[in-house]
Design a protein around this motif. Structure first.
Motif, PDB file in Angstrom:
ATOM      1  N   GLY A  14       0.791  -1.221   0.000  1.00  0.00           N
ATOM      2  CA  GLY A  14       0.000   0.000   0.000  1.00  0.00           C
ATOM      3  C   GLY A  14       0.825   1.274   0.000  1.00  0.00           C
ATOM      4  N   GLU A  15       0.237   2.330  -0.546  1.00  0.00           N
ATOM      5  CA  GLU A  15       0.900   3.630  -0.539  1.00  0.00           C
ATOM      6  C   GLU A  15       1.075   4.113   0.898  1.00  0.00           C
ATOM      7  OE1 GLU A  15      -1.298   6.065  -3.294  1.00  0.00           O
ATOM      8  OE2 GLU A  15      -0.756   4.770  -4.975  1.00  0.00           O
ATOM      9  N   GLY A  31       0.115  -1.924   4.646  1.00  0.00           N
ATOM     10  CA  GLY A  31      -0.331  -3.213   4.123  1.00  0.00           C
ATOM     11  C   GLY A  31       0.725  -4.290   4.160  1.00  0.00           C
ATOM     12  N   LEU A  32       0.447  -5.373   3.461  1.00  0.00           N
ATOM     13  CA  LEU A  32       1.292  -6.562   3.490  1.00  0.00           C
ATOM     14  C   LEU A  32       2.624  -6.352   2.787  1.00  0.00           C
ATOM     15  CD1 LEU A  32      -1.415  -9.266   2.661  1.00  0.00           C
ATOM     16  CD2 LEU A  32      -0.389  -8.804   4.897  1.00  0.00           C
ATOM     17  N   ASN A  33       3.625  -7.125   3.210  1.00  0.00           N
ATOM     18  CA  ASN A  33       4.907  -7.137   2.511  1.00  0.00           C
ATOM     19  C   ASN A  33       4.774  -7.842   1.173  1.00  0.00           C
ATOM     20  OD1 ASN A  33       6.894  -5.722   3.857  1.00  0.00           O
ATOM     21  ND2 ASN A  33       7.342  -7.386   5.270  1.00  0.00           N
ATOM     22  N   THR A  34       5.571  -7.404   0.214  1.00  0.00           N
ATOM     23  CA  THR A  34       5.598  -8.009  -1.119  1.00  0.00           C
ATOM     24  C   THR A  34       7.046  -8.327  -1.479  1.00  0.00           C
ATOM     25  OG1 THR A  34       6.009  -5.964  -2.361  1.00  0.00           O
ATOM     26  CG2 THR A  34       3.716  -6.435  -1.759  1.00  0.00           C
ATOM     27  N   GLY A  85      -3.929  -8.261  -9.838  1.00  0.00           N
ATOM     28  CA  GLY A  85      -5.030  -8.121  -8.902  1.00  0.00           C
ATOM     29  C   GLY A  85      -4.980  -9.226  -7.853  1.00  0.00           C
ATOM     30  N   GLY A  86      -5.085  -8.840  -6.570  1.00  0.00           N
ATOM     31  CA  GLY A  86      -5.035  -9.816  -5.485  1.00  0.00           C
ATOM     32  C   GLY A  86      -3.675  -9.978  -4.840  1.00  0.00           C
ATOM     33  N   TYR A  87      -2.607  -9.605  -5.563  1.00  0.00           N
ATOM     34  CA  TYR A  87      -1.239  -9.729  -5.036  1.00  0.00           C
ATOM     35  C   TYR A  87      -1.084  -8.831  -3.806  1.00  0.00           C
ATOM     36  CZ  TYR A  87       3.874  -9.484  -4.940  1.00  0.00           C
ATOM     37  OH  TYR A  87       5.189  -9.543  -4.552  1.00  0.00           O
ATOM     38  N   PRO A  88      -0.385  -9.248  -2.738  1.00  0.00           N
ATOM     39  CA  PRO A  88       0.479 -10.425  -2.605  1.00  0.00           C
ATOM     40  C   PRO A  88      -0.230 -11.681  -2.111  1.00  0.00           C
ATOM     41  CG  PRO A  88       0.767  -9.043  -0.691  1.00  0.00           C
ATOM     42  CD  PRO A  88      -0.228  -8.341  -1.574  1.00  0.00           C
ATOM     43  N   GLY A  89      -1.569 -11.653  -2.056  1.00  0.00           N
ATOM     44  CA  GLY A  89      -2.312 -12.869  -1.757  1.00  0.00           C
ATOM     45  C   GLY A  89      -2.520 -13.665  -3.033  1.00  0.00           C
ATOM     46  N   TYR A 116      -2.445  -2.959 -10.703  1.00  0.00           N
ATOM     47  CA  TYR A 116      -2.226  -2.097  -9.533  1.00  0.00           C
ATOM     48  C   TYR A 116      -0.757  -1.712  -9.461  1.00  0.00           C
ATOM     49  CZ  TYR A 116      -1.511  -0.558  -4.728  1.00  0.00           C
ATOM     50  OH  TYR A 116      -1.151   0.179  -3.630  1.00  0.00           O
ATOM     51  N   PHE A 117      -0.482  -0.465  -9.102  1.00  0.00           N
ATOM     52  CA  PHE A 117       0.886  -0.036  -8.797  1.00  0.00           C
ATOM     53  C   PHE A 117       0.828   1.117  -7.813  1.00  0.00           C
ATOM     54  CE2 PHE A 117      -0.393   2.582 -12.389  1.00  0.00           C
ATOM     55  CZ  PHE A 117       0.113   3.836 -12.121  1.00  0.00           C
ATOM     56  N   ARG A 118       1.914   1.286  -7.070  1.00  0.00           N
ATOM     57  CA  ARG A 118       2.007   2.391  -6.118  1.00  0.00           C
ATOM     58  C   ARG A 118       2.418   3.666  -6.837  1.00  0.00           C
ATOM     59  NH1 ARG A 118       5.014   0.870  -0.537  1.00  0.00           N
ATOM     60  NH2 ARG A 118       5.156   3.157  -0.575  1.00  0.00           N
TER      61      ARG A 118
END
Length: 424
Positions: free
Chosen positions: A223-224, A228-231, A342-346, A414-416
């Protein structure tokens, strides 16, 4: 000259891009590669750990050099595999042998190495099933937050920062007793939490001399605002504004030289990259971790800034005369923005057609998780494409890379939009 690049991500795309610009005009093969690497060479349908298949391909195609991108084949000993065969041992492999690869393959090994050679790092202790109770008691004596690290390879996910004692104890049990990260967390390193700002420094070494590559900073959170989660990494910048000449000279004297000298003292042969993850704590460098390959997406920011012939540097590594090779770096700033599925990092979607890549004119497009299906480029991974631009200053580079990331389209892209803006 025929070169085989092992890997399929943005890092390997950047290697292929840079090597394709060599005045030596090498013929490139990428195993397995992706939908973008074929523009630089020939993709080869081989798994990165299929050493027998790789060996046969190398012999059949008169390969003169093997460049290993990811960590798994290095930790599993691809370099040793070549050295142990009379028909392969003359072919240089850019990447350390299995023992040197333990710097990344085992957190405990790397921490012992740092302590032994007086390289600044956080205080730590290691625990496993046999002394789990001691580990739980040790946690009670430590300041919070505290860091727990799976000893082995965990695809970048084996590091936890625990804010409370209860959380730390629960996670330590989950890692060791419940194999939260599989075999990787059968041993867990409990480490002091360092407060500072992170960056990475990259070194290329022939085992004696070395070249310090440009510094970089990557952005791990999905997330910006770093939320959020680590990638695996959402973007990177190079150079790092806060890593000035004074700080980098400390890194060289306190970290790089003792690391290269330590490998020699310990009789650990090492030919390849050393990725040094650092924490800048009040102007002093502390090593968080070693990796034994280039980072991703940092490679996509670092390599475009290197003005020297990368193949010439690799030949210097192979021949042990790296110190004689020329090395220059652009003063321009590189910014890389990663486009993800879409959905990453899940759980993420794949098979989505990617459009408008040709509309990117002022940046380099490095494919990562892509493949060709019926002549169409489609998504085939969590991190899909890295967009890198080189500009005269950080602000211009940030704006250009972000704008060009917006030109590419696929469903649920999606991108930051804030990569690097915290450093302006």
């Amino acid at each position: 000259m025929n070169i085989l690049i092992i890997g399929s991500g943005g890092r390997e795309s950047a290697f292929a891009y840079k090597l394709s610009k060599s005045p030596k005009s090498p013929k490139l093969f990428i195993a397995p590669g992706n939908a973008g690497t074929h523009q630089y060479g020939q993709n080869v349908d081989l798994k990165v750990t299929d050493f027998t298949g790789i060996a046969q391909f190398v012999l059949d195609n008169n390969i003169n050099m093997v460049v290993v991108g990811p960590e798994e084949p290095l930790v599993k000993g691809i370099h040793d595999f070549f050295l142990e065969r009379d028909d392969l041992k003359h072919i240089p492999v850019i990447g350390p042998e299995r023992l040197g690869a333990q710097l990344e393959g085992s957190k405990d090994f790397s921490k012992e190495f740092m302590i032994r050679h007086n390289i600044p790092t956080a205080a730590y202790k290691s625990f496993d099933k046999s002394n789990l109770a001691d580990g739980l008691a040790y946690l009670e004596t430590q300041k919070l937050p505290i860091v727990l690290k799976a000893d082995g390879l965990a695809a970048g996910k084996g590091v936890l920062i625990c804010e409370t004692l209860e959380d730390a104890k629960a996670e330590l049990k989950a890692m060791i007793d419940d194999a939260k990260f599989g075999e990787a967390s059968s041993v867990v390193v409990i480490e002091e939490f360092l407060k500072g700002i992170e960056l990475s420094v990259f070194v290329l070494t022939d085992g004696n001399s070395y070249k310090v590559l440009p510094s970089a900073k990557d952005y791990k959170r999905i997330g910006e605002g770093d939320t959020g989660l680590n990638t695996g990494g959402m973007g990177s910048i190079s150079p790092v504004p806060f890593a000035d000449e004074t700080f980098l000279s400390k890194v060289e004297e306190r970290v790089i030289k003792p690391t290269v000298d330590g490998l020699k003292k310990d009789n650990i042969p090492y030919k390849g990259f050393i990725f040094i993850g650092l924490m800048n704590v009040d102007g002093d460098p502390f090593v968080i971790e070693y990796n034994v390959r280039m980072g991703d997406p940092e490679t996509e920011s670092v390599l475009p800034r290197i003005e020297s012939d990368l193949l010439d540097l690799f030949e210097g590594v192979a021949q042990g005369d790296l110190h004689t090779r020329s090395f220059t770096v652009s003063t321009k700033t590189a910014v890389t923005v990663m486009l993800v599925a879409g959905g990453y990092p899940g759980a993420y979607e794949s098979g989505k057609e990617i459009l408008n890549i040709e509309n990117v004119e002022d940046s380099i497009v490095f494919h990562a998780g892509t493949k060709l299906v019926d002549g169409k480029v489609v998504t085939a991974g969590g991190r899909v494409i890295a967009v890198t631009t080189l500009q005269d200053n950080l602000l211009d580079a940030l704006q250009q890379a972000t704008a060009d990331a917006g030109r590419i389209f696929y469903e649920r892209k999606y991108f930051r939009r804030d990569i690097g803006f915290d450093l302006i």
